[in-house]
Scaffold this motif. Sequence first.
Motif, PDB file in Angstrom:
ATOM      1  N   UNK A  90       0.049  -6.374  -0.341  1.00 60.53           N
ATOM      2  CA  UNK A  90      -0.746  -5.457  -1.192  1.00 60.53           C
ATOM      3  C   UNK A  90       0.175  -4.494  -1.930  1.00 60.53           C
ATOM      4  N   UNK A  91       1.179  -3.986  -1.203  1.00 54.79           N
ATOM      5  CA  UNK A  91       2.011  -2.953  -1.826  1.00 54.79           C
ATOM      6  C   UNK A  91       3.002  -3.543  -2.811  1.00 54.79           C
ATOM      7  N   UNK A  92       3.535  -4.716  -2.518  1.00 58.39           N
ATOM      8  CA  UNK A  92       4.664  -5.188  -3.302  1.00 58.39           C
ATOM      9  C   UNK A  92       4.320  -6.209  -4.373  1.00 58.39           C
TER      10      UNK A  92
ATOM     11  N   UNK B  17       2.664  -8.226  -7.528  1.00 62.71           N
ATOM     12  CA  UNK B  17       2.221  -7.692  -8.803  1.00 62.71           C
ATOM     13  C   UNK B  17       0.903  -8.331  -9.251  1.00 62.71           C
TER      14      UNK B  17
ATOM     15  N   UNK C  99      -2.639  -9.960  -4.504  1.00 60.03           N
ATOM     16  CA  UNK C  99      -2.986  -8.730  -3.777  1.00 60.03           C
ATOM     17  C   UNK C  99      -4.301  -8.937  -3.046  1.00 60.03           C
TER      18      UNK C  99
ATOM     19  N   UNK D 248      -0.827  -5.692 -12.104  1.00 57.28           N
ATOM     20  CA  UNK D 248      -1.184  -4.283 -11.868  1.00 57.28           C
ATOM     21  C   UNK D 248      -0.449  -3.326 -12.785  1.00 57.28           C
TER      22      UNK D 248
ATOM     23  N   UNK E 284      -2.455  -2.222 -15.590  1.00 55.49           N
ATOM     24  CA  UNK E 284      -3.741  -1.545 -15.342  1.00 55.49           C
ATOM     25  C   UNK E 284      -3.503  -0.088 -14.955  1.00 55.49           C
ATOM     26  N   UNK E 285      -3.005   0.725 -15.929  1.00 52.01           N
ATOM     27  CA  UNK E 285      -2.724   2.134 -15.595  1.00 52.01           C
ATOM     28  C   UNK E 285      -3.579   3.083 -16.427  1.00 52.01           C
TER      29      UNK E 285
ATOM     30  N   UNK F 110      -0.836   3.887 -11.012  1.00 54.77           N
ATOM     31  CA  UNK F 110      -0.426   2.604 -10.442  1.00 54.77           C
ATOM     32  C   UNK F 110      -1.149   2.366  -9.122  1.00 54.77           C
ATOM     33  N   UNK F 111      -1.880   1.263  -9.055  1.00 52.68           N
ATOM     34  CA  UNK F 111      -2.686   0.928  -7.895  1.00 52.68           C
ATOM     35  C   UNK F 111      -1.848   0.880  -6.629  1.00 52.68           C
ATOM     36  N   UNK F 112      -0.660   0.315  -6.781  1.00 47.17           N
ATOM     37  CA  UNK F 112       0.130   0.075  -5.578  1.00 47.17           C
ATOM     38  C   UNK F 112       0.735   1.347  -5.019  1.00 47.17           C
TER      39      UNK F 112
ATOM     40  N   UNK G 259      -1.947   2.732  -3.000  1.00 50.05           N
ATOM     41  CA  UNK G 259      -2.081   1.985  -1.746  1.00 50.05           C
ATOM     42  C   UNK G 259      -0.987   2.387  -0.772  1.00 50.05           C
ATOM     43  N   UNK G 260       0.249   2.508  -1.307  1.00 45.06           N
ATOM     44  CA  UNK G 260       1.356   2.882  -0.438  1.00 45.06           C
ATOM     45  C   UNK G 260       1.140   4.262   0.156  1.00 45.06           C
TER      46      UNK G 260
END
Lengths: 101, 623
Positions: free
Chosen positions: A23-25, A27, A32, A93, A96-97, B601-603, B606-607
């Motif tokens: 999920x974190x890493x 793209x 995800x 991702x 998507x900002x 930033x979604x991630x 999440x982090x």
Amino acid sequence: MHIGLQHYLAVSMLLFCLGLLGVILRRNLLVIYMSLELMLNAANLALVSFSRFNNKLDGQVLVFFIITVAAAEVAVGLALIVALYRKRQSAHVEDLTSMKL
Amino acid sequence: MKNEILPWLILFLPLFSAAAITLFTLRRKTVSSLISISAVVTGFVLTCLFLSANTFHPTVTETTVNWLTIGNLSIDFGLKLDALSLMMMLIVTGVGGAIHIYSYGYMHDDRSMARFFACMSLFTFSMLGIVLANNFVMMFIFWELVGVSSYLLIGFWFEKPSAGDAAKKAFITNRLGDFGFLLGILMVWSLLGSLNFGALNSIVTANSAALGCGATLAGLLIFCGAMGKSAQFPLHVWLPDAMEGPTPVSALIHAATMVAAGVYMLCRTFFLFEHSPEALHVIAYIGGFTALLAALMAIQQNDIKRIIAYSTLSQLGYMVMAVGLSGPTTAMFHLTTHAFFKALLFLSAGSVIIGMHHEQNIWQMGNLRKKMPLTFLTFFIGALALCGVPPFSGFYSKDAILALALEEKNYLLFGVALFVAALTTFYTFRLFFVVFFGQEKSKEASHAHESPLVITLPLVALAVLSVVGGFIGVTNFYGSQFGAKHASLTVMEQFTHPFHDVFPMACGIGAVVVGLFLAFKFYKNAATDPLPAKLGALARWMANRFYFDELYEATVIRFHDLLAQSSDWFDRWIIEGACIGLIRGGTDLSGRALRLVQTGNLQTYAFLFVFGVALLLYFVLVK
């Protein structure tokens, strides 16, 4: 070697951490998404093993609920991803900002 | 019992009329004017009824309603009915009624006639309130109400900037005086513990030292109020500018009633001044000085209404001087006759102004006696009364003032009063000759026409009063209030009264003759003013009102502007800049800093979320 509760829990934890890292890493939104499912299933595994080793059915009942909810969530989430892709021609991702001010 | 309700009715009728016009009939001119006229005329009739029911010798009565009680201070809303207030009621409703009727003709073509009559009714209500008040607080409230209605009426043609400015000037100048008045009221209350005129009177009569050393200060502070309302030096500047209002307003408010309120108030509270000769001296000299100053200014004015306005100032000076010479009866006598003939002069001037199609410069008029015979006649009567020609009303009251000055052995003021009498005749007949005699000096003057009956009828009524006002018993009436030296005089005795004391009478008549002779010499058939060439700089000073407006502009107003600018600076930079700006800037900065956390930033989210959960778990499970 006797396989006990802690082994199952270790596998569950590994699966959870793998999912979390994904999920974190990663793209790609789809990946995800799959990682998220992995995390859910890690939780399911832990619940089932608790249920098995404690001779109680509560954990298994909870797992059924999680599977149901996950199915519904997949339906909605995939629909969202498809709609997003149609709109933006991208499922990454970094693109998507728009929540940023 | 029936009588007790009458004064309340007289007082509140105009208020009802003002309310009815403002709420219901603001679009209907005729109905509004009829409501207003009938309110004041009914008031006049009721006053007459009340007087006749009390056989013309009313005892002092008060009808009160408790209005307000704070601690041991209790304020009544009460009407005091004695000779003084009843006579003033007659003037306000009688002269006011004539002026209301006249206004119907004068304002007929004005779009806002209904608003005009609403304001007039409001003014009548406030003025009656001052007249009937039985305590200082009530008087002060109505005093301010009069100021407000005067403001509304001076600024009636508010689309003209000069009218708006004049209204503001009048109101603010009055407020200056009223501030002193309020301080005086508070001082009297703190020293004597009462605000009711009757109670104060008995306290002061019982113990003449009750006010102690505060008597002079309190008296002078109360006089400040009169200084503002009655336009005495140094607060005299607003009255000539107030002529921006419609002419009936000038007649009602700035000649007959409102400006007389100051003199009336001094007479009403005269018992406070009786024990302070110093205060009375100041009052007398300020009155004399105002009379002289205004008469000099009047000589070189060219606007018909302004000349009469300065003459009003000068006559008010006479009245204040008479109060200062301990003669409230005389002051009120002159106030009464002045109300008659000055209202007459103003209304005649208004008639001339209508005939001239709103031209007010006297050097554009001329030979109007042929075109406007009735106005000419009434103006002539008013002028004779103003100058003090026997047997017109002004003669009797002015003679009384001259005699009073001699009696008090104040020869300086006697001389001033005589000189002013000569000046009065001079400027009055300057106006008279230039307007009504000689050649027509403009096209309007040749096309002038007599005014309609609704305008000339009130003129005739006031002219009759100006002729007979001196000997119909006005002095008897006031004398019964202030302790007259003579018993009540019959009409015949009053008619010949001045002849008992020949010297002041002869001086007065002499002054009139001198003034008349000079005016005749200079202004008979004059096409332009010959005086500026003869007097040089003096005439310029007179025409420019001795530069008082410029002086105030340079000192008081400049100071105020500076004060306003510095407060503006303080508000802008210290309050808004430093205090508000710091708080606002701090919030803004921290907001900007916190905004950086939102990466979008979604991630990252999440982090951070996982990091938070991990921290939580660490604290819950490990610690």
